[in-house]
Design an enzyme around this catalytic site. Structure first.
Site, short mmCIF file in Angstrom:
data_model
loop_
_atom_site.label_atom_id
_atom_site.label_comp_id
_atom_site.label_asym_id
_atom_site.label_seq_id
_atom_site.Cartn_x
_atom_site.Cartn_y
_atom_site.Cartn_z
N CYS A 159 70.30 23.32 30.56
CA CYS A 159 68.89 23.27 30.15
C CYS A 159 68.37 21.83 30.17
O CYS A 159 67.19 21.60 30.42
CB CYS A 159 68.70 23.91 28.79
SG CYS A 159 70.12 23.82 27.75
N THR A 160 69.25 20.87 29.93
CA THR A 160 68.83 19.47 30.03
C THR A 160 68.43 19.15 31.47
O THR A 160 67.40 18.53 31.73
CB THR A 160 69.96 18.52 29.59
OG1 THR A 160 70.33 18.86 28.27
CG2 THR A 160 69.54 17.07 29.66
#
Lengths: 187, 432
Positions: free
Chosen positions: B208-209
């Protein structure tokens, strides 16, 4: 052991071989460490009523499909499938897991990639397949807005939970949410 | 530069070595050591070196200068121009040639009387008969995969009744300023599989980063590699050695970095992140190769206690902050899938027996006592009780004979049972 003088035996063997006494040992194939580990993990799997598996080739236990049918939460009534591809370096490396349907979920992108910590940065060899499937199941019970892969879905979940719930129902029925058409997963 | 050794310098070259290996010292074990025979024994010994890269070049040179005369070396790679800064047996004219062959010829030219047999192949191309001919194996590899393979092969070769089937494995490894040297006596001391947790896993960034909040140039490159590539599929499959593919990733990463105002995405960083390159340092390689070859000399001559016999088996070295080394005993893992769990013989009546009979018999046999067994052979699922779908698919196998299932004498089967959740039992079928 490890006496270098054991090489004397080596010479004796060579003498025996010269007399033609040594038979060629049959080539044995070995079960790999990854396969042993997966066999163990599979026999410990607790799938309950909400999950089932499918093995396209039962002889290849390193790739299979997991079906999840949540019986509570916002995704209740849906049937979701994930491909599991287990690398030969398992359990040193995590299994590769991908959702086969295009679904509306903050932690699963439109290609089916899953943001689950133990599938990537927090994977450890002590974890097993059961931990992974419990994690996947949890994503349907508690979608998480702070780790977004589908940014729109995460925004909706953060802003208005009610609207997010409605969007989930629409998307699961094969409808369109924010211009994106999702696969029908209702059973 | 001349590659001729002056004949008169030959005895001088071995003088100091002979002082070590022909005379007992304060630590020599009198039961193992016989100075008069060491030189001859070492000369008739066959030693295998796996890898002719950064570590391998050093190891070959060191072993030749330690008095080993019959060395084999395996490496499937060819020489790349980027190797020349640390793989000192290679010259610019050698680029494109086999590492094993060039390294072997170079050392043979410099050290009179040593014979080095190169194999420009993969380790997996050889079978147990090949590995059985060596008395010692020294590894200078850069892949965990290859280490695990040779480790499993050497452990599986052990036959408790045959002393020569125990092949000590000396393994060196480096990563930047850090490295390790370890000795594995298969099935006696902890093996590479037992020590897998000693390899720090790649630091992965949460997906998700990458997808939403990249902060570093590496995040942009990983995004291009993991997400953009899959979305756009510019080529059928990613070839990390194809400059065109790397350029595509570089352009994607650069655009994303600009979008998020991140500096530092370059072509070489892209290559480094995608291929997971950690810079190799020549000095670390020579320290680790020296440690490995010292162990080889000690094991072969008995002149001093070696690592792994039986206590301390692992030497770690770090040059990150000044210099630090620590030697300790890595314990064997009882449940190690490779060395903790060796196949046992399982006598069966013959190929006409059904799988059901075989599995039922496992409950009664004193060596097994498995009441709910699931079983697999190599590449073949025989019968699995769980999960449900697999049970249904494999149930018809129960009434087939072992012959129909393709099981032969000497074949390995793996048996799991819920009562023994932590282990998978391995059996070797023995037809009466």
């Amino acid at each position: 052991m490890l006496k270098i003088w054991s090489m004397k035996k080596e010479q004796q063997k060579a003498e025996n071989a010269a007399e033609g006494t040594t038979a060629a040992a049959p080539k044995k194939k070995k079960v790999t460490a990854a396969q042993l580990r997966v066999q163990k993990d599979l026999s410990e799997l607790s799938l309950g009523n909400t999950m089932s598996t499918e093995f396209p080739d039962p002889d290849d236990i390193l790739s299979f499909i997991l079906y999840i049918e949540p019986d509570e939460g916002m995704y209740k009534g849906g049937r979701f499938s994930f491909t599991f591809n287990i690398p030969t370096s398992f359990p040193h490396e995590p299994p590769k897991v991908q959702c086969r349907e295009k679904i509306y979920h903050p932690n699963i992108d439109l290609e089916g990639k899953v943001c689950l910590n133990i599938l990537r940065e927090d994977w450890k060899p002590v974890l097993n397949l059961n931990a992974v499937i419990v994690g996947l199941q949890f994503l349907f019970l508690e979608p998480n807005a702070s780790d977004p892969l589908n940014k729109e879905a995460a925004e909706d979940l953060r802003n208005t939970r009610e609207m997010f719930k409605r969007n989930v129902r629409t998307a699961m029925a094969g409808g369109t949410v924010r211009g994106e058409t999702y696969h029908k997963v209702l059973v | 530069m001349t590659s001729q050794v002056h004949p008169s310098s030959e005895p001088a070259r071995w003088r100091y070595l002979d002082q070590v290996r022909t005379r007992p010292g304060p630590f020599t074990n009198p039961d193992l050591f016989s100075g008069a025979q060491v030189a001859a024994a070492m000369e008739s010994m066959k030693i295998l070196v796996i890898g002719a890269g950064g570590l391998g070049c050093e190891i070959l040179k060191n072993l030749a200068l330690s008095g080993f005369k019959n060395i084999h070396v395996i490496d499937m790679d060819t020489i790349d121009i980027s190797n020349l800064n640390r793989q000192f047996l290679f010259r610019q004219d050698d680029v494109g040639k086999s590492k094993a062959e060039v390294a072997a010829r170079f050392v043979e030219r410099r050290v009179r009387g040593v014979k080095i047999t190169p194999h420009n192949k993969r380790i997996q191309d050889f079978d147990e008969d090949f590995y059985m001919q060596f008395q010692l194996v020294v590894c200078g590899l850069d892949s965990i995969e290859a280490r695990r393979w040779i480790n499993a092969t050497l452990v599986n070769m052990v036959d408790e009744d045959v002393e020569d089937s125990y092949k000590p494995l000396i393994d060196g490894g480096t990563e930047g300023f850090k490295g390790q040297a370890r000795v594995i006596i298969p099935t006696v001391t902890s093996c590479i599989e037992c020590q897998l947790d000693m390899h720090a896993p790649r630091a992965a960034v949460p997906l998700c980063t990458l997808a939403s909040i990249p902060r570093q140039p590496e995040h942009c490159i990983e995004w291009a590699h993991v997400i953009a590539w899959d979305q756009e599929k510019p080529f059928p499959a990613l070839d990390k050695d194809d400059p065109e593919h790397i350029s595509w990733l570089y352009q994607k990463a650069l655009a994303r970095a600009q979008e998020f105002n991140i500096q530092g995405v370059t072509y070489s960083l892209t290559q480094g992140v995608v291929k997971n390159i950690i810079p190799a340092i020549a000095a670390t390689n020579s320290v680790i190769a020296a440690a490995c070859c010292n162990e080889a000399l000690k094991i072969a001559s008995g002149c001093a206690p070696a690592l792994g016999l039986p206590d301390n088996n692992y030497m770690m070295y770090s040059g990150n902050d000044a210099i630090y080394t620590y030697t300790f005993q890595h314990q064997r893992k009882e449940d190690c899938p490779v060395c903790g769990n060796r196949p046992r013989d399982l006598p069966v009546s013959g190929p006409q027996q059904t799988l059901r009979d075989l599995l039922d018999s496992l409950a009664d046999r004193p060596e097994a006592q498995l009441k709910q067994p699931s079983a697999r052979a190599v590449g073949k699922t025989l019968y699995m009780r769980v999960p449900e779908s697999l049970e249904k698919q494999t149930r018809p196998n129960l009434d087939k004979t072992l012959a129909e299932l393709g099981l032969e004498d000497g074949q390995e089967i793996a048996v799991s049972d819920p009562a023994f959740a932590t282990v998978v039992f391995r059996f070797m079928l023995r037809f009466k």
